[in-house]
Structure formats: structure tokens, C-alpha cells
Design a protein around this motif. Structure first.
Motif, short mmCIF file in Angstrom:
data_model
loop_
_atom_site.label_atom_id
_atom_site.label_comp_id
_atom_site.label_asym_id
_atom_site.label_seq_id
_atom_site.Cartn_x
_atom_site.Cartn_y
_atom_site.Cartn_z
N TYR A 111 -7.55 5.19 -3.44
CA TYR A 111 -8.04 5.15 -1.68
C TYR A 111 -8.13 3.64 -1.85
O TYR A 111 -7.81 2.90 -1.14
CB TYR A 111 -8.31 6.36 -0.94
CG TYR A 111 -8.94 5.46 0.62
CD1 TYR A 111 -7.66 6.00 1.77
CD2 TYR A 111 -9.90 5.04 0.92
CE1 TYR A 111 -8.11 5.45 2.66
CE2 TYR A 111 -10.64 4.65 1.87
CZ TYR A 111 -9.68 5.29 2.85
OH TYR A 111 -9.68 4.58 4.41
N GLN B 254 -7.17 0.34 -0.52
CA GLN B 254 -8.10 -0.36 0.07
C GLN B 254 -8.41 -1.65 -0.01
O GLN B 254 -8.01 -2.54 1.04
CB GLN B 254 -9.51 0.17 0.98
CG GLN B 254 -9.12 1.71 1.66
CD GLN B 254 -8.47 1.30 3.66
OE1 GLN B 254 -6.92 1.19 3.21
NE2 GLN B 254 -9.06 1.03 3.78
N ARG C 290 0.72 -0.95 -0.01
CA ARG C 290 0.05 0.05 0.46
C ARG C 290 0.91 1.30 -0.10
O ARG C 290 0.43 2.31 -0.76
CB ARG C 290 -1.20 0.42 1.32
CG ARG C 290 -2.30 -0.95 1.14
CD ARG C 290 -2.99 -0.79 2.02
NE ARG C 290 -2.67 -0.50 3.26
CZ ARG C 290 -3.01 -0.66 5.06
NH1 ARG C 290 -3.85 0.44 4.29
NH2 ARG C 290 -2.51 -0.89 5.79
N HIS D 96 -5.54 -4.22 0.60
CA HIS D 96 -5.80 -4.18 1.79
C HIS D 96 -6.10 -5.45 1.85
O HIS D 96 -5.50 -6.82 3.20
CB HIS D 96 -5.27 -3.34 2.66
CG HIS D 96 -5.68 -3.37 3.97
ND1 HIS D 96 -4.68 -3.63 4.49
CD2 HIS D 96 -6.67 -2.99 4.97
CE1 HIS D 96 -4.88 -4.00 5.90
NE2 HIS D 96 -6.06 -3.19 6.09
#
Length: 649
Positions: free
Chosen positions: A417, A421, A398, A424
Motif C-alpha cells: 500500500y 501511494q 497502481r 500515485h
């Protein structure tokens, strides 16, 4: 054509048969060598086990009963010749490895020279590069130390005498660098390390005798014990230069070393040479390894620090902008790796590495059974370590996506973003599955567990699932993004984070409010910065009746247009809104960027008040007509008549 093809096939077949015959011959030779070597390995293992099991037993006579006739010159010369012949044979076989190692050392010298030159140029530019004195003051010694580190990899199974020679070469850069890192009183004592090293390795020249290596071992123990005892007694002088934690740790280590050396001397005198060599070798080599690894840490830290401040790093924003972050992460990682290396070296020097590993493996393999489920101590540890590795990998990926990859892609706001995410969550999900597999939990059981979770969701986890799905919707649909200024009911603030279950909104008062993702999807949300960062400032103004309305509009427009943070497009406007009973009401409308909204509104209000005063325009005041009715002269209704005295008052 068929005949020629058959001839080619026949010749190819003969060639293959010849090669197969040569391969079979080689396989037979390898098998014969393996049959010859296997008993040697088995015998070596038996000898090793016997040595380890006889550590506490006496293997020779006490020193006062030793055969002093073994000190004859003939035996010493014969042992020396045998050792040197073993070195000669090894060098003739390992000529290529020696050449490759020499090339590697020269490459290290060239690299360190380049790095040192870059560091000097950086300092000339005014860049602060602290902690590089070890590398910059003596770069050739630092390069030699780094180049000699993989000597054991270049020269496997080397004779002991050969290792003595390589160790002497290795000691030169160590003695050049140790005075730079040792406390002041210790800088004049490097001879202690050299003397002990020579005594320890000179014994390897006369392994075929028994008394001379024993006497050298005794001298080595006395010298090492005297040096450690001197360091321990003079710790008040050199200990002032160390932090308290390191000072007490070093004192404790010196005390353990003194006790080990005294035990070694006593074992040597009584005839237990195995225990004596073990204690002396383990103590000296562990201490030397600690000092060496500390110098290696300083060199690697300096190399990394200089590389992060080099001209190449300055051209890479993801490196130059986060150099302090990289150093902060690299220092504890380097320390942890070198500490683990020191522990491994120490266990190996004391010949307990195999024992410790076996005990740890046996401890981790202990299982508990509950019905059909069995779990061992190592299963939760494997699960936690795998999950931690997945988390660290996710953070690393990230970081590089956010700092190096996505900014160059020119994606719309909010997409980077969402990508980070999703990456992730994906890595964590895969890491969870790998952690479950590493813990020995079958996937069929995982399916059963998923079914149980489904039942739990049906009964009491609806809100959790709702918020999770809402978080996924927020990431893909992007009605609310990180950094947006939103208004949700009475809550107003900037979105700081969109998580898997909830989002964080920071209000203007500084409070961080945790908002469930379901509320951001199900309720009406005012997003002041969804498509752009523009916001209109509305300032109502009331002036007294009789004022020139056109002049008032001109003044208000001049004030709004003169403000530096008011946009020209859309241009400011002044609207006459109402002809009130107490005032003429106007409204100033000006567009500005969102981050300037509050400041522009306050500054425009002050500027409008000052401009109207200068123009002689009166701000409207509320007007009220009050009518008083009296039933008698000087007396209000439902009031007692005034007395004469009070009337006169």
C-alpha cells in the motif's frame, strides 16, 4: 607499412568520393522532382480552395441545356480506357503493398479462426460469453472486414477506380454481417447500400466526360432519397426494436439525410454539380461509415470478450479475475474512439474538416491579458487534460502494481500500500508540473507561486502541512496500516484508507470517520492488529460459595478448548482470580484470531453457562443482609402508631 596504409586511405577516399557524387546526383534529381511537384501541389491547393469557395455557385448548365452529345460511345470508351490504364500503372507500382495486404488479411483470418475456436471451447466448458454472435456465426466475414480496414494505409493516393474495386471486396463481408445487427425489417434491404455504392463509384470510370457522371449522380440521389424516405416512413415498424434514445436519434439523422439528398437532386438539376456531389457523397458515406463502425465495434468487442475468457487469460490471474472490469472500461473507450472516427470521416466527406479544425484552433488561441499575465482558452483545457491523463495513468499503474507485481514480491504487510501511494503521489506531482508547462505557465512563475504558498503555510496552513507530513510518516513508518483495527480515544474501527491529508476509519456500527493524519501521529493509538491478528478473549465467571473450584476450572477449560476458533497455541487458561464476599471468581482466557473475536466471546459465554448448569454448579447471586429496627412492636422509627383497625389489617 606507411605506403600500404596510404594506398588504403587513397582507395577509401576514391570510394567515398564516388558515393558522394552519387548522393549529390540523387539530391539533384530529388530537387528537380520537387521543383516539378511543388507547382502541382500548389495548383491542387488552389483548385481545392476554389471548389470549396464555389460550392454555392453554378458550375455547369442546367440539365435541360446540357450537351447530350457527350454520351457518345467513343468518349465513354476513351474515358474507361484511361481510367483502367491508371489502375494498371498503380498496381504495377504497388505490387509489394498488395502482397503485404494479402498476408495481413490471411493473418486476420487465422487469428479470428483461432479466437472463434477458443470461444466454442469456452462455451463447452460452461463459460458464458455473451455478445459474440457476430463473430462466432460468420468468422471469415468478420476477419475479412478487419483485414480490409487498413486498405487506405496500404494504398495511399490510389486512383478512384482502384478504390472502387477494393470497395467492392470490402462490401462482401459487410453484407454478410449487416443482417445480424440491423433490425428485422432492415435485414432484407442491403441491396440499397450496394446499389448506391455502385452508382456512386461507377461515376469514377467516366470522369473525363461530364454528362454521364451527372446522370449517374442524379440516379444515385433518387435511389438514396427513396431508400431514406422509406426508412423514415417505416420507422414505426423497425423502431420498436431500438431503445427510445437511439430511435429518435436515428429518425433525426434520416430526416437530415432526406433533406440533404433532395437538396442534392435540386442542385444537380440546376447545374451546381459541386454542391450535389458534396451532399450525396457526404450523406451516403457518413451513413455507411456509421453502419461499418458499428459492425467493427461489435467485432472488436467480441474479440476482446473471447480473449478475456480464453485459456491463456485463465492462467493469468490479473486478467481472469478482473475480466468484467476490463470489459466495463473497454466498451466506453471503444465507443468514444469510433465516434471520434465517425465525426472525422463525416467532416472530411463534407469537406469541412479543415475549416472546423481552423475555427477550433482559432477559438482555443483567443487570449486575455491581465497585466503581464496572458491566458488563452486552450491553456486551462490543456492543464485539465494533462492532469486527467496523469490521474488515469496513476490509476492504471497502481492497479497493475496491486494486482500483478506486488503480490509476487512477498513484501511485509503495509509495504504494497505504501508503494502504490508513493507512486500515485509521484505521478500526480509530475503530472501537475507537466500540466503547468502545457498551460504555458513558466517554471519561474511556479517558483514565485511556491514562495507565496510558503507565506500562506506560515500563516494559516500549518494543520494542512502537518497532516500531509503525518500521512507521509504513516506510509513510511507504518504504525497504522490499511485494514488494522485501531482504538483512538472513544473511536474504534478498521482503517479503510490512509490519504494525503486524512485517514478513514470504519466503525463497527458502519460509520466512516475521517481522522486527520496528525491525530494518528501525535495521540496515543491502540493498534490491535499491528504485528499479528491474534487477540485474547477474557470472560469473567462467578460461582456460588461451596462450589468445587477444581471442577469449575476443568469445566471452563473444556468449554474453551472445544471451541473450533480458539487457538491451541497459546492454549486457553482458567485463572481463579478472587475469593469474593458473594462468589468465587474465575476468568477464562482464550486466544483467537481478530476476525473471530466477537463471535468467540459470545459463543463461549453461552457455552459456559450451559456447561455449568449441566455440571450442577450454581452461578453466584448477589447477597445482602437487611436489618430492620423497630422502636415499638410493629412500628418503625419516626412513624405514627397504627390504629387498632390498621393493626388488625
Amino acid at each position: 607499412s606507411i605506403s600500404s596504409t596510404l594506398e588504403v586511405i587513397e582507395s577509401a577516399t576514391r570510394l567515398l568520393n564516388d558515393r558522394r557524387s552519387s548522393l549529390l546526383t540523387l539530391q539533384q534529381q530529388i530537387s528537380e522532382h520537387l521543383l516539378t511537384i511543388s507547382p502541382m501541389f500548389e495548383e491542387a491547393d488552389r483548385v481545392q480552395v476554389r471548389i470549396e469557395s464555389s460550392v454555392l455557385t453554378r458550375d455547369v448548365n442546367p440539365i435541360w441545356l446540357a450537351d447530350w452529345g457527350e454520351l457518345s460511345a467513343e468518349k465513354i470508351e476513351e474515358s474507361s480506357v484511361d481510367s483502367l490504364e491508371a489502375v494498371s500503372v498503380y498496381v504495377s507500382v504497388r505490387t509489394l503493398q498488395i502482397a503485404l495486404h494479402l498476408i495481413f488479411v490471411l493473418l486476420c483470418v487465422w487469428m479470428v479462426h483461432r479466437v472463434a475456436s477458443a470461444a466454442h471451447r469456452a462455451r463447452e466448458r460452461g463459460v458464458e460469453i455473451g455478445g459474440t454472435e457476430v463473430l462466432l456465426s460468420r468468422p471469415i466475414s468478420a476477419a475479412g472486414l478487419v483485414g480490409m480496414l487498413p486498405a487506405a494505409w496500404f494504398y495511399p493516393l490510389a486512383p478512384d477506380v482502384f478504390r472502387v474495386f477494393t470497395g467492392l471486396i470490402f462490401l462482401f463481408p459487410v453484407f454478410r454481417l449487416l443482417p445480424l445487427v440491423l433490425p428485422g425489417i432492415l435485414r432484407s434491404r442491403p441491396w440499397l447500400i450496394l446499389s448506391v455504392y455502385l452508382l456512386q463509384h461507377l461515376r469514377q470510370l467516366w470522369l473525363f466526360t461530364s454528362l454521364l457522371p451527372r446522370l449517374l449522380l442524379l440516379a444515385e440521389g433518387m435511389l438514396l432519397g427513396a431508400g431514406l424516405l422509406w426508412l423514415l416512413t417505416s420507422s414505426r415498424k423497425w423502431g420498436r426494436e431500438l431503445p427510445p434514445t437511439r430511435r429518435w436519434l436515428l429518425k433525426f439523422s434520416l430526416l437530415i439525410g432526406v433533406l440533404a439528398v433532395l437538396s442534392s437532386i435540386l442542385s444537380n438539376l440546376l447545374g451546381n454539380l459541386t454542391l450535389s456531389e458534396l451532399l450525396i457523397g457526404g450523406t451516403y458515406q457518413s451513413g455507411a461509415a456509421a453502419a461499418l463502425l458499428y459492425v467493427v465495434y461489435l467485432i472488436l468487442e467480441s474479440l476482446l470478450l473471447i480473449a478475456l475468457h480464453s485459456q491463456w487469460a485463465a492462467r493469468v490471474p490479473v486478467v481472469s479475475q478482473h475480466s468484467d472490469l476490463y470489459m466495463g472500461k473497454a466498451r466506453p473507450l471503444l465507443k468514444a474512439l469510433l465516434v471520434l472516427a465517425w465525426i472525422d470521416i463525416t467532416l472530411q466527406n463534407f469537406r469541412i474538416r479543415t475549416i472546423v479544425l481552423d475555427r477550433v484552433s482559432a477559438f482555443l488561441a483567443v487570449e486575455w491579458s491581465l497585466g503581464s499575465i496572458s491566458i488563452s482558452i486552450g491553456d486551462p483545457l490543456a492543464f485539465g487534460l494533462t492532469l486527467l491523463a496523469a490521474l488515469l495513468l496513476s490509476r492504471l499503474i497502481r492497479f497493475f502494481l496491486k494486482e500483478a507485481v506486488l503480490p509476487k514480491a512477498n513484501l511485509p504487510r503495509g509495504i504494497p500500500y505504501a508503494v502504490t501511494q508513493i507512486v500515485h503521489y509521484t505521478i500526480l506531482s509530475l503530472g501537475f508540473l507537466m500540466a503547468v508547462a502545457a498551460a504555458g505557465f513558466g517554471l519561474d512563475r511556479l517558483a514565485l507561486l511556491a514562495g507565496a504558498f510558503g507565506v500562506g503555510i506560515g500563516f494559516g496552513l500549518q494543520n494542512v502541512v502537518n497532516n500531509f507530513v503525518s500521512g507521509i510518516i504513516l506510509l513510511f513508518e507504518r504504525p497504522v496500516q490499511v485494514g488494522d483495527l485501531i482504538e483512538l480515544g472513544s473511536l474504534m474501527g478498521h482503517v479503510q484508507r490512509i490519504g494525503i491529508r486524512s485517514s478513514t476509519v470504519r466503525t463497527f456500527a458502519g460509520a466512516e470517520v475521517i481522522v486527520p493524519n496528525g491525530d494518528l501521529i501525535a495521540n496515543q493509538v491502540v493498534n490491535w492488529s499491528l504485528s499479528d491478528q491474534l487477540r485474547r478473549v477474557d470472560i469473567p465467571v462467578g460461582v456460588a460459595h461451596g462450589s468445587d473450584a477444581e471442577r469449575v476450572q476443568e469445566v471452563l477449560l473444556e468449554v474453551a478448548a472445544s471451541h473450533p476458533n480458539v487457538l491451541d497455541n497459546p492454549e486457553p487458561a482458567c485463572i481463579f482470580t478472587e475469593l469474593g464476599e458473594n462468589s468465587l471468581r474465575f476468568e477464562v482466557r482464550a486466544w483467537t484470531r481478530l476476525e473471530h473475536f466477537l463471535g468467540v466471546k459470545s459463543q463461549l459465554g453461552v457455552a459456559i453457562d450451559q456447561a455449568l448448569r449441566r455440571a450442577g454448579v450454581q452461578i453466584a447471586l448477589p447477597q445482602r443482609d437487611v436489618h430492620l429496627r423497630f422502636d415499638q412492636i410493629g412500628q418503625a422509627p419516626d412513624q405514627e402508631p397504627d390504629t387498632p383497625d390498621s393493626s388488625e389489617k
